[in-house]
Structure formats: C-alpha cells, structure tokens
Design a protein around this motif. Structure first.
Motif, PDB file in Angstrom:
ATOM      1  N   LEU A 119      13.633   6.946  -2.422  1.00  0.00           N
ATOM      2  CA  LEU A 119      14.184   5.934  -1.376  1.00  0.00           C
ATOM      3  C   LEU A 119      13.033   5.459  -0.226  1.00  0.00           C
ATOM      4  CD1 LEU A 119      16.886   8.467  -0.429  1.00  0.00           C
ATOM      5  CD2 LEU A 119      16.863   7.102  -1.693  1.00  0.00           C
ATOM      6  N   ILE A 120      11.780   6.205  -0.079  1.00  0.00           N
ATOM      7  CA  ILE A 120      10.632   5.368   0.902  1.00  0.00           C
ATOM      8  C   ILE A 120       9.494   4.336  -0.436  1.00  0.00           C
ATOM      9  CG2 ILE A 120       7.998   6.264   1.096  1.00  0.00           C
ATOM     10  CD1 ILE A 120       9.278   8.844   2.424  1.00  0.00           C
ATOM     11  N   ALA A 121      10.182   4.316  -1.569  1.00  0.00           N
ATOM     12  CA  ALA A 121       9.132   3.510  -2.286  1.00  0.00           C
ATOM     13  C   ALA A 121      10.232   1.839  -2.292  1.00  0.00           C
ATOM     14  CB  ALA A 121       9.080   3.580  -4.346  1.00  0.00           C
ATOM     15  N   LEU A 122      11.617   2.283  -1.936  1.00  0.00           N
ATOM     16  CA  LEU A 122      12.559   1.630  -2.206  1.00  0.00           C
ATOM     17  C   LEU A 122      12.027  -0.024  -1.222  1.00  0.00           C
ATOM     18  CD1 LEU A 122      15.573   2.762  -3.046  1.00  0.00           C
ATOM     19  CD2 LEU A 122      14.517   0.765  -3.759  1.00  0.00           C
ATOM     20  N   PRO A 123      11.910   0.232   0.497  1.00  0.00           N
ATOM     21  CA  PRO A 123      12.002  -0.644   1.762  1.00  0.00           C
ATOM     22  C   PRO A 123      10.541  -0.834   1.334  1.00  0.00           C
ATOM     23  CG  PRO A 123      11.833   1.879   2.176  1.00  0.00           C
ATOM     24  CD  PRO A 123      13.052   1.802   0.809  1.00  0.00           C
ATOM     25  N   ALA A 124       9.849   0.107   0.818  1.00  0.00           N
ATOM     26  CA  ALA A 124       8.200  -0.654   0.762  1.00  0.00           C
ATOM     27  C   ALA A 124       8.295  -1.766   0.039  1.00  0.00           C
ATOM     28  CB  ALA A 124       6.915   0.579   0.410  1.00  0.00           C
ATOM     29  N   LEU A 125       9.018  -1.609  -1.394  1.00  0.00           N
ATOM     30  CA  LEU A 125       8.991  -2.626  -2.153  1.00  0.00           C
ATOM     31  C   LEU A 125      10.113  -4.188  -1.655  1.00  0.00           C
ATOM     32  CD1 LEU A 125       8.463  -3.215  -5.253  1.00  0.00           C
ATOM     33  CD2 LEU A 125      10.242  -2.495  -6.050  1.00  0.00           C
TER      34      LEU A 125
ATOM     35  N   GLU B 125       0.914  -0.961   0.174  1.00  0.00           N
ATOM     36  CA  GLU B 125      -0.055   0.285   0.083  1.00  0.00           C
ATOM     37  C   GLU B 125       1.074   1.404   0.304  1.00  0.00           C
ATOM     38  OE1 GLU B 125      -3.216  -0.466   3.280  1.00  0.00           O
ATOM     39  OE2 GLU B 125      -3.361  -1.689   2.549  1.00  0.00           O
ATOM     40  N   ALA B 126       2.034   0.963   0.443  1.00  0.00           N
ATOM     41  CA  ALA B 126       2.722   2.100   0.900  1.00  0.00           C
ATOM     42  C   ALA B 126       3.092   2.954  -0.421  1.00  0.00           C
ATOM     43  CB  ALA B 126       4.031   2.449   2.011  1.00  0.00           C
ATOM     44  N   PHE B 127       4.257   1.878  -1.377  1.00  0.00           N
ATOM     45  CA  PHE B 127       4.481   1.297  -2.896  1.00  0.00           C
ATOM     46  C   PHE B 127       3.318   2.290  -4.074  1.00  0.00           C
ATOM     47  CE2 PHE B 127       5.594   0.565  -6.474  1.00  0.00           C
ATOM     48  CZ  PHE B 127       6.870   0.780  -7.217  1.00  0.00           C
ATOM     49  N   ALA B 128       2.401   1.772  -3.355  1.00  0.00           N
ATOM     50  CA  ALA B 128       1.300   2.465  -4.026  1.00  0.00           C
ATOM     51  C   ALA B 128       0.553   4.402  -4.072  1.00  0.00           C
ATOM     52  CB  ALA B 128       0.047   1.980  -3.852  1.00  0.00           C
ATOM     53  N   ALA B 129       0.723   4.622  -2.375  1.00  0.00           N
ATOM     54  CA  ALA B 129       0.585   6.087  -2.342  1.00  0.00           C
ATOM     55  C   ALA B 129       2.027   6.477  -2.796  1.00  0.00           C
ATOM     56  CB  ALA B 129       0.829   5.655  -0.997  1.00  0.00           C
ATOM     57  N   VAL B 130       3.508   6.202  -2.992  1.00  0.00           N
ATOM     58  CA  VAL B 130       3.719   7.016  -2.941  1.00  0.00           C
ATOM     59  C   VAL B 130       3.820   7.912  -4.725  1.00  0.00           C
ATOM     60  CG1 VAL B 130       6.018   7.127  -3.535  1.00  0.00           C
ATOM     61  CG2 VAL B 130       5.855   6.099  -1.387  1.00  0.00           C
ATOM     62  N   PHE B 131       3.339   6.713  -5.431  1.00  0.00           N
ATOM     63  CA  PHE B 131       3.220   6.783  -7.011  1.00  0.00           C
ATOM     64  C   PHE B 131       2.044   7.570  -6.757  1.00  0.00           C
ATOM     65  CE2 PHE B 131       7.001   4.193  -6.903  1.00  0.00           C
ATOM     66  CZ  PHE B 131       7.830   5.517  -6.688  1.00  0.00           C
ATOM     67  N   GLY B 132       1.189   7.849  -6.426  1.00  0.00           N
ATOM     68  CA  GLY B 132      -0.300   8.458  -6.423  1.00  0.00           C
ATOM     69  C   GLY B 132      -1.485   7.564  -6.950  1.00  0.00           C
TER      70      GLY B 132
END
Length: 675
Positions: A377-383, A125-132
C-alpha cells in the motif's frame, strides 16, 4: 538501522528499547552508546561546526547491531529454537512501523510542498526504502543530473538497507555452518569479516561509492559485533579486570570523540579510517563493568536518547531536507533549532508508534502478512509519484511546462554519459548539411547552451552539430580526473580524439564553439600524463583549430548559483511552499541573484586573454549577457532559464545567445562582447 534483539521469542514481548546480547540481560549502557552514535549523526547533519566527523555514528550503529542481532541469531540457532518466521516478525515489528508512518506523513507533506522533480525523487527513494534496497538505489544512482546528496529526502535510509540485507544473509550462514561443521563457525566468521574489511580497503580507492553503500564492504562492521557476541559466549566465566576495563573505556571514548572532531567528509571513507570508531565501539561493548559504562552510558538521559535513537535517526534527515528546500538561500532554521525540532517527532514516534506496535501480540505469520500488505500500500503511491514524474497535475500549466522543460533538458541525447568514448547518435547530433556548419564541442555546460547556438545556426543558414560529454572539457588532448569515476580520464581523452578527428575530417565545419566548465584551478592531464594549467591547454586547443582554418568561439562559463533555480522558481508557484518561504523571510517572484548567492570564479579574464591573443577567436561573454545591475538572471515570470544551479534550459540558452551573430566578423564580435 539502530536495531535491538529480543532475548527469546518464547518470552513475553520485552520492554521497548531493551537491548540484549547472548545472555539476554538488558544493558542500559548499550542504549547510552546508541545515544552517542545518533547525537553524532544528527549534530553532523544539522551543520554544527567542529563535529565534521559525526558521520561515524552510523559505523557505531553497525557494530552494535552486529553484536545484538548476531548474538541473538547464534544463541537461538545453538539452542535449536531459531525460526525465520519468528526472527523476521520481530525485525518487522521493530523496524517497519516507524518507517511506514514517516513515509506516509512525508507523502502528504510532499504533495503540498514539493516540486514535481522533488516528489518524483521522494517516490523513488521511498519505494526502495520499503523493500530494504535504499543502499542499492544510492549506489546505482548518481547520474550526472541527479540531485546533490543533501537534496535526497531519504538519504539516511541507506544504512537501513545494509542492515536489512545483513539480516537476510547472516541467519542463513549461521544455520549452514552449525549444520555442517559447528566448530568452524567462529573461524569462518572471522575469515569473512577479514575478507570484507580487505574488500572495503580496496574498493575505497577503486570504487568509493561501492565501498560506502554495499553490504559486502560493510558486513565486516556488523561481523565485528557478532564476533564480540560469540566471544562472550565462549568466555562467559571471565570478565575484564575493573582497572583495565576503566582504562579501555576511557581510551575508546577518547578515540570516538577524536574521530568525530577530526575526521572530514572528504576523507577516503570507509577505508582504514573506519577502524577507529568500530574498534572503539567494540571495546565499549566489551567493557560493561567500566566506570564510564556504568556511570555515563547508563545515565538515564543517555539511555532515553538511545531508546528514541531509531526514530530520531529516521526523522532528522527529512526535516533537515525540508528546511533546506524551504529556505534555499541559507536563511532557514539554525542548527540548534533543527536539533530540538527533530526531537519532537522522534519522541512522538517512539512513544506512540514504536512501543505500541512492538508490544502488540500477533502470530508470526499474521505479522508478516499484514506488514507485507502495508508495504504494498505504501509502495503504490511511491511508484506513482515516480512514474508520473512527480504528479505535476497538482499544479498550474506553467509549472507542468517547466517540469517538462527540465526533463527534456536532462535527457539530451547528444550528451555522452560517463563511460562513453565516442560521440552519441550521429544521425541526430551530427546531421549532414550541404553548406557551412557550426559545431559545439563541450561538456554538460556545452550541452546546455547548445540549443541557443543551434537556433542561431538555423536562422543564419548554417548546419549544426553537437559533440558533448559529461565532465569532459572540449580540449585537444587535455582531460581531468573525476572523483569516484575510475577510468574517466582515459575515457575523456579517447572521446576528445574522436571529437577533434571529426573536426579534421569535415572541412565544411567553419565555426567551432568551445563551451564548458572552466574553473580557474582546473588540473588537466595531457596524453603523456603531465599536468597542464587551463590557460596552456586552452591556448594549444585554440591554436590547432585556427591553424586548421576554423573560426573559434570560446564561451565563458555560465553564472552558477548556490541554490537550485528550478526549485526556487517553481517553489514560488506552489501556494503552501511560497507561504513557508515568506515565513523564512524570502520574497517570492524574484528572478535574479547577486552577491553570495553566486559562485565567483576568476576564470573569465583567463579565457578572455586566450581569445584575444589569437586572430579568428571570439570570446563569448556569457556572464555579461545574463547578468546586469539587478543581478544574474535565472528566470522570468513563468519562465525558467536554468534546470539546476549550473545548467541552462533551452529557453535560458536562447536568452544567453540572443543578439549574437555567427556571421559577424571576429573583430566586430570582439567589440560587441567588450561593451
């Protein structure tokens, strides 16, 4: 969501929280309207009774956003001042700092408190949120074993996705229309809004999930706000007479309050129901001179809540989620405490994150590049959380094994998904066997208990097969509608025809196991479209099977729980989480539930009666096998019997079928089951 527009990018950064329209003038009443919207959403999510329609607060935000952002884009485009880089730099400074700080803190808390499955979901969910793209994720997700909506840690981010996608599309449309035919822009905007609304009405019934989450069916709400902003520009010398504005504002507020109090989450939404809150919001925006707007919405406490509304909206849901998972038995913080607690990070986020980052002066390109880098940087740990299945290496080998068990159980290749009309992977699920065979027919509950019967078959010299489909009961020509799944009834009936035709073609199948979800109030439909009660459908199915010379084992439904056994058992083995649960007065290390923790359903006597009425039919009492004086077991030390609140693991299936014999004569089996 909950956005606001800058009056003019050429000016100095505006004061934090200052909404502006086409005129660029600050309107405190719009912040007050935001306060009503966010209070409705937060109070609804906190679980207060009497405000079950609080979800309409999101629709209020959509109209406000369309009014502010739509007006800003149009004003700058008409003046020849609009630049995409400047527009998105403002949006980035407004939206992303608070979101990024929230995600960073949640990653830290998640590593300490969340089970592997929960952390995997947070990462996704965080990965999706980062990219809208949160709304697109929640639209395409919703697989059979996906978490319930109240266990999605970033569910609130779906509306951010809708608005961020609107910010991409709307400026392009404005610029195209103004370049090709400026005078037609308003008619085109109105037409697009009407078409979007019509699509929302249609899809609310055809595909409710699409109507709820996707931009095309939500765009009209933002479009309504944009139409209002453009209308003000055209009639800037005319104002609504004060008495009319006063009456209109009171009527609009009454409509909003009525919708919040009377609407139910079960309503077909958005649909026609969303007209009341959106039109009421538009009326309040259009009546800035009304007594209510000037005295109530512009009251400083309301204005302050409106200013922190974005941060409050971001923070409230993750905190409520943590409260639910740390106190899964319902003994968490009461609603009023949740409400107050969620205000603390909201105020802190507004004061020390939103305001400083909005006031910081950087070039447009520098803003976009820096925030883009932080997004990566935020998407990497989410992924990584997602790809590693929730980083199970944080925990003991027992926890890692349980996580693997759950993943394997959810990936049953023999469970046909929604949309399938024939059995899956015959080579694996229906292997040939030179001898008598046992066949499990069922839905996901049948799939869950199938490993137990498969082990029995192997021990007693039977071949084994499995034909199962999600939400499709193992009945001969009787199926049920599935809310939100258009066409499921016909698909299930087609699957049933294939399944029972297979039984008829293979006389070596001596034993047919019927295992499924059997709610006593199940409404079934036969091939002619007539409604049939569960007892009659079961009896007809059993009669056809026994007439064809098959022995039938009718499996009672499993004990189902009001909590997630996986999260409870694994959570007890996470030190920080176990400590938090003790604070909530729950004792770790308990593996049985009783009383209100169990869903009670009176279908067991019905199934027993159907089985006892016909020779050759055995009633398999699952509850008697899993429940005792200590309650109903959902696990044991380092062992998991359920992978969610209603589905067994292979170990649980083995525990449920232990001591059963497929070769025992039916009469003897019935005597055993009655003990």
């Amino acid at each position: 969501m909950i956005q606001e527009a800058a009056p003019n990018a050429a000016r100095a950064p505006e004061p934090a929280g200052s909404p502006t329209a086409l005129t660029g003038a600050y309107r405190p009443d719009i912040d007050g309207l935001r306060a009503i919207a966010v209070l409705a959403v937060v109070v609804f999510h906190a679980g207060f009774h009497g405000l079950l329609g609080g979800f309409i607060g999101v629709d209020v935000f959509f109209v406000i956003s369309g009014y502010l952002i739509g007006g800003q884009v149009f004003r700058e485009a008409v003046a020849g001042e609009f630049r995409f880089s400047r527009f998105y730099a403002r949006r980035v400074r407004r939206i992303l700092p608070a979101l990024y700080v929230l995600l960073t803190i949640l990653f830290g808390l998640g590593a300490l408190l969340l089970t592997p499955l929960e952390l995997r979901e947070l990462g996704k969910e965080a990965f999706a949120a980062v990219f809208g793209a949160s709304n697109l994720l929640f639209f395409t997700a919703g697989g059979y074993f996906d978490p319930a909506s109240d266990h999605l840690p970033l569910l609130m981010s779906w509306s951010l996705g809708v608005e961020e996608q609107f910010y991409i599309v709307f400026p392009i449309l404005v610029l195209l229309c103004l370049r090709i035919r400026p005078r037609l822009f308003m008619p085109i905007l109105i037409l697009g809004t009407v078409v979007s609304f019509a699509g929302s009405i249609a899809l609310t019934h055809l595909n409710p999930k699409a109507a709820f989450y996707l931009l095309p069916t939500r765009a009209w709400e933002l479009g309504l706000g944009a139409i209002l902003a453009l209308s003000e520009r055209r009639a800037n010398t005319w104002t609504i007479p004060r008495p009319i504005a006063d009456l209109a504002a009171i009527a609009a507020v009454a409509a909003l309050v009525a919708a919040m109090a009377l609407y139910q989450p079960t309503y077909a939404f958005p649909g026609w129901y969303v007209l009341i809150p959106t039109v009421a919001t538009a009326i309040l925006i259009a009546a800035p001179g009304s007594l209510f707007n000037r005295q109530v919405l512009s009251w400083s406490p309301f204005v302050f809540v409106g200013k922190i509304s974005y941060s409050w909206y971001l923070w409230h849901w993750p905190l409520f989620f943590l409260n639910r998972i740390l106190a899964p038995d319902g003994k968490g913080l009461p609603p009023i405490a949740l409400l107050v607690l969620s205000l603390v990070p909201a105020v802190a986020s507004w004061r020390w994150v939103e305001q400083p980052f909005r006031r910081r002066v950087l070039g447009e390109k520098a803003v976009l590049v820096r925030y883009g880098a932080v997004a990566v940087l935020i998407a990497l740990p989410a992924l990584l959380f997602f790809l590693t299945d929730g980083w199970p290496g944080r925990f003991s080998p027992a926890v890692r094994q349980m996580s693997r068990t759950v993943s394997e159980a959810r990936a049953d290749r023999c469970l046909a998904p929604y949309g399938a009309v024939s059995p899956q992977d015959p080579a694996t699920c229906l292997p040939a066997f030179a001898g008598p065979r046992v066949l499990v027919l069922g839905d996901s509950h049948g799939s869950a208990i199938a490993p137990g019967f498969k082990a029995l078959a192997a021990r007693e010299g039977f071949g084994f097969g499995q034909i199962t489909k999600s939400s499709c009961p193992p009945l001969w020509g009787f199926a049920r509608e599935e809310p939100g799944r258009t066409g499921h009834l016909a698909q299930c009936q087609a699957f049933q025809r294939e399944a029972f035709a297979y039984v008829e073609r293979h006389p070596e199948i001596e034993v047919v196991v019927l295992a499924g979800y059997w709610p006593s109030d199940m409404s079934l439909t036969d091939d002619r479209g007539a409604t049939v009660p569960l007892a009659d459908a079961l009896d007809a199915t059993v009669a056809r099977l026994t007439a064809a010379g098959r022995r039938v084992i009718l499996v009672d439904d499993l004990p189902s729980f009001r909590f997630d056994p996986y999260s409870r058992v694994v959570g007890d083995m996470i030190p920080a989480r176990a400590a938090a649960q003790r604070w909530f007065a729950r004792t770790p290390g308990v593996f049985a539930a009783r009383g209100e923790e169990i869903f009670e359903d009176p279908a067991t006597p019905l199934l027993r009666s159907v089985a006892n009425a016909r020779p050759g039919v055995t009633f398999f009492d699952t509850k008697a096998r899993l429940c005792g004086q200590e309650g109903c077991r959902y696990g044991a030390p380092d062992t998991l019997y359920y992978f969610d609140f209603q589905h067994l693991t292979a170990t649980g299936a083995g525990a449920a079928t232990e001591g059963f014999s497929l070769r025992t004569p039916p009469a003897a089996l019935e005597r055993i089951e009655r003990r």
